[in-house]
Design a protein around this motif. Structure first.
Motif, PDB file in Angstrom:
ATOM      1  N   GLU A 177       0.821  -1.214   0.000  1.00 38.16           N
ATOM      2  CA  GLU A 177       0.000   0.000   0.000  1.00 38.16           C
ATOM      3  C   GLU A 177       0.856   1.265   0.000  1.00 38.16           C
ATOM      4  O   GLU A 177       0.443   2.295  -0.535  1.00 38.16           O
ATOM      5  CB  GLU A 177      -0.939  -0.007   1.205  1.00 38.16           C
ATOM      6  N   SER A 221       3.098   0.985  -3.659  1.00 38.88           N
ATOM      7  CA  SER A 221       2.284   1.000  -4.886  1.00 38.88           C
ATOM      8  C   SER A 221       1.022   1.822  -4.712  1.00 38.88           C
ATOM      9  O   SER A 221      -0.026   1.500  -5.268  1.00 38.88           O
ATOM     10  CB  SER A 221       1.939  -0.439  -5.296  1.00 38.88           C
ATOM     11  N   LYS A 222       1.119   2.887  -3.966  1.00 35.27           N
ATOM     12  CA  LYS A 222      -0.044   3.726  -3.672  1.00 35.27           C
ATOM     13  C   LYS A 222      -0.692   4.253  -4.945  1.00 35.27           C
ATOM     14  O   LYS A 222      -1.927   4.215  -5.101  1.00 35.27           O
ATOM     15  CB  LYS A 222       0.369   4.892  -2.772  1.00 35.27           C
ATOM     16  N   LYS A 261      -0.611   3.033  -8.030  1.00 32.14           N
ATOM     17  CA  LYS A 261      -1.270   1.961  -8.774  1.00 32.14           C
ATOM     18  C   LYS A 261      -2.623   1.609  -8.160  1.00 32.14           C
ATOM     19  O   LYS A 261      -3.623   1.428  -8.866  1.00 32.14           O
ATOM     20  CB  LYS A 261      -0.382   0.702  -8.800  1.00 32.14           C
ATOM     21  N   LEU A 262      -2.640   1.528  -6.850  1.00 33.48           N
ATOM     22  CA  LEU A 262      -3.887   1.178  -6.171  1.00 33.48           C
ATOM     23  C   LEU A 262      -4.954   2.225  -6.387  1.00 33.48           C
ATOM     24  O   LEU A 262      -6.124   1.923  -6.646  1.00 33.48           O
ATOM     25  CB  LEU A 262      -3.636   0.997  -4.669  1.00 33.48           C
ATOM     26  N   GLU A 263      -4.560   3.499  -6.283  1.00 33.82           N
ATOM     27  CA  GLU A 263      -5.533   4.577  -6.455  1.00 33.82           C
ATOM     28  C   GLU A 263      -6.113   4.568  -7.857  1.00 33.82           C
ATOM     29  O   GLU A 263      -7.321   4.754  -8.043  1.00 33.82           O
ATOM     30  CB  GLU A 263      -4.875   5.919  -6.144  1.00 33.82           C
ATOM     31  N   MET A 307      -8.405   1.441  -8.292  1.00 36.12           N
ATOM     32  CA  MET A 307      -9.656   1.516  -7.532  1.00 36.12           C
ATOM     33  C   MET A 307     -10.605   2.574  -8.075  1.00 36.12           C
ATOM     34  O   MET A 307     -11.778   2.603  -7.706  1.00 36.12           O
ATOM     35  CB  MET A 307      -9.366   1.816  -6.057  1.00 36.12           C
ATOM     36  N   GLN A 356      -8.678  -5.775  -6.546  1.00 40.09           N
ATOM     37  CA  GLN A 356      -7.732  -4.758  -6.990  1.00 40.09           C
ATOM     38  C   GLN A 356      -6.429  -4.822  -6.186  1.00 40.09           C
ATOM     39  O   GLN A 356      -5.326  -4.746  -6.738  1.00 40.09           O
ATOM     40  CB  GLN A 356      -8.359  -3.370  -6.869  1.00 40.09           C
ATOM     41  N   LEU A 357      -6.566  -4.949  -4.859  1.00 41.95           N
ATOM     42  CA  LEU A 357      -5.373  -5.068  -4.019  1.00 41.95           C
ATOM     43  C   LEU A 357      -4.646  -6.379  -4.324  1.00 41.95           C
ATOM     44  O   LEU A 357      -3.409  -6.428  -4.323  1.00 41.95           O
ATOM     45  CB  LEU A 357      -5.749  -4.986  -2.543  1.00 41.95           C
ATOM     46  N   VAL A 380      -2.320  -5.856  -7.323  1.00 45.13           N
ATOM     47  CA  VAL A 380      -1.104  -5.086  -7.039  1.00 45.13           C
ATOM     48  C   VAL A 380      -0.126  -5.904  -6.204  1.00 45.13           C
ATOM     49  O   VAL A 380       1.096  -5.846  -6.410  1.00 45.13           O
ATOM     50  CB  VAL A 380      -1.469  -3.760  -6.346  1.00 45.13           C
TER      51      VAL A 380
END
Length: 450
Positions: A32, A35-36, A38-40, A43, A115-116, A119
């Motif tokens: 998290e 790869s903040k 990518k996650l945002e 999502m 999604q998580l 990543v």
């Protein structure tokens, strides 16, 4: 048919659920942060995971989601695109992450959304398993999917051909990294997590004397993680027991006994909790399976620190070989309290997992045709057969190997074969069993009555 309770996986995953939870929580936190972005991006266009279960049919469209800026590894990107664009896979992956919260005994750390998951799997593609005497060793993706795969949707998803092709590509891609020099960073003397550290050497005593290596060279002379895991014994280590006695069957793998079953049927309910063997499915519907109806199956399990090559249990001729693409993350659906799915699904996996099948026409007519089956579990799904049809093999000769670790295997004998197994006083199915050396006597065959 006689069956026994499953043997817990040796050192691939910790038996303590708290250790799994701690490992997964730390992994989530790490990803998290790293790869903040990518996650945002991934999502965006989706409601929060906690709202999804309340809004089963109300997901906003993801058709316009741009994936070009995520910079995911190609096979992971392919899985993401399949989830976004294939209606069946989309349904599977949404439902399994919803349904995991409805499972019994659901306390513990979970990946809250697909999604998580994407990543985190992407992150794992450039990492190698570290040694840890109490924590995770070899099945990181299995832990990520542990709860979702135990759901109804997960059971369907991980038996789906399209899903399995996607995960096969992911695992093959990861295998390239694990076969590269970049994976050598875990082959260190770090006292906590290096494979040549103090803790690891206690788990692998006499390593330098038993295995081909160079302790003075960097990484002990191993060129990659896979090179280390497919290491060979030095000459005169693990000699064949009774090499000239064709009535003595040799242990095909360095392994601990899991189950002995007799009177095994052509078809049976292999997915039930008792996980009966079903010969047609184990042998991929091959006509040769008929010879083994009513026969005997011996199954044994390799641990993470074991030797991972296979050797012929008998002298004879290789009659036929086959590699079967199976499932990679399917577990017995009615075992939902297993903290690490492969632990209690080993019998089931003999029917559905990726496997290598080798038929051997034994020189001993009282054995006749017998079969060796290598069974890949989760990440450990690469079976390499190194013999060919019509090859002559002596008892103890190499048949092949598991890559990126080890797994479980079966020996199958015809019903006419009178065989008695020697498990060194161990009861298959109990915990804390020890390995029987490869090439040591595993069974005795008795002459047929005239």
């Amino acid at each position: 048919m006689s069956c026994s309770k499953p043997y817990r996986v040796g050192q691939w995953l910790p038996s303590d659920k708290k250790v799994l939870d701690k490992w997964l929580a730390n992994l989530i936190k790490d990803v998290e942060v790293k790869s903040k972005d990518k996650l945002e991006l991934l999502m965006s266009g989706h409601p929060p995971a906690e709202d999804e279960a309340k809004a089963m049919g109300e997901l906003r469209s993801t058709a316009t989601l741009s994936v070009t800026n995520l910079h995911l590894h190609k096979p992971v990107e392919d899985l993401m695109n399949a989830i976004l664009t294939d209606p069946e896979i989309n349904m599977f992956f949404h439902q399994m992450f919803w349904q995991q919260y409805s499972l019994p005994n659901t306390s513990g750390v979970k990946i809250p959304s697909w999604q998580l998951m994407i990543v985190i799997i992407d992150h794992i593609m450039t990492t190698a398993p570290e040694y840890n005497k109490t924590g995770l060793v070899g099945f990181p993706i299995n832990v990520i999917l542990n709860w979702p795969m135990a759901t109804t949707a997960g059971f369907a998803a991980f038996l789906n051909d399209k899903v399995n092709r996607l995960f096969k590509n992911i695992l093959n891609y990861w295998g390239i990294f694990l076969s590269s020099p970049d994976s050598c960073y875990v082959l260190s003397k770090d006292p906590r997590n290096g494979w040549f550290g103090e803790d690891a050497m206690l788990a692998m005593p006499n390593f330098e004397k038993e295995f081909k290596c160079n302790p003075k060279a960097e990484h002990y002379g191993f060129k990659s993680w896979d090179d280390f895991f497919t290491r060979e014994y030095r000459p005169r280590i693990r000699l064949v027991e009774s090499p000239d006695d064709d009535y003595i069957v040799a242990n095909a793998c360095e392994s601990a006994p899991f189950k002995i079953a007799t009177g095994v049927k052509q078809r049976d309910f292999f997915w039930i909790k008792k996980q009966r063997y079903s010969l047609d499915f184990m042998l991929n519907m091959d006509g040769l399976a008929k010879q083994f109806y009513g026969g005997t199956v011996y199954q044994a399990f390799l641990s993470a620190t074991s030797y991972h090559r296979w050797h012929s249990p008998v002298s004879g001729t290789i009659y036929k070989t086959e590699l079967v693409d199976g499932s990679y993350y399917s577990q017995t659906h009615n075992i939902q309290d297993d903290p690490a799915a492969p632990n209690e699904s080993q019998g089931y996996l003999a029917q559905v997992a990726a496997r290598g099948i080798i038929y051997i026409q034994a020189d001993n007519p009282d054995i006749g045709m017998m079969c060796f089956v290598s069974i890949g579990m989760s990440e450990v799904s690469s079976n390499e057969i190194t013999v060919r049809e019509n090859d002559k093999v002596k008892k103890g000769d190499q048949l092949g190997m598991f890559h990126f670790g080890g797994s479980t295997h079966c020996l199958i004998f015809r019903p006419e074969v009178k065989i008695e197994f020697d498990t060194r006083g161990q009861t298959p199915g109990l915990h804390d069993l020890h390995n029987i050396p490869v090439k040591a006597k595993i069974a005795t065959v008795f002459p047929a009555r005239k």
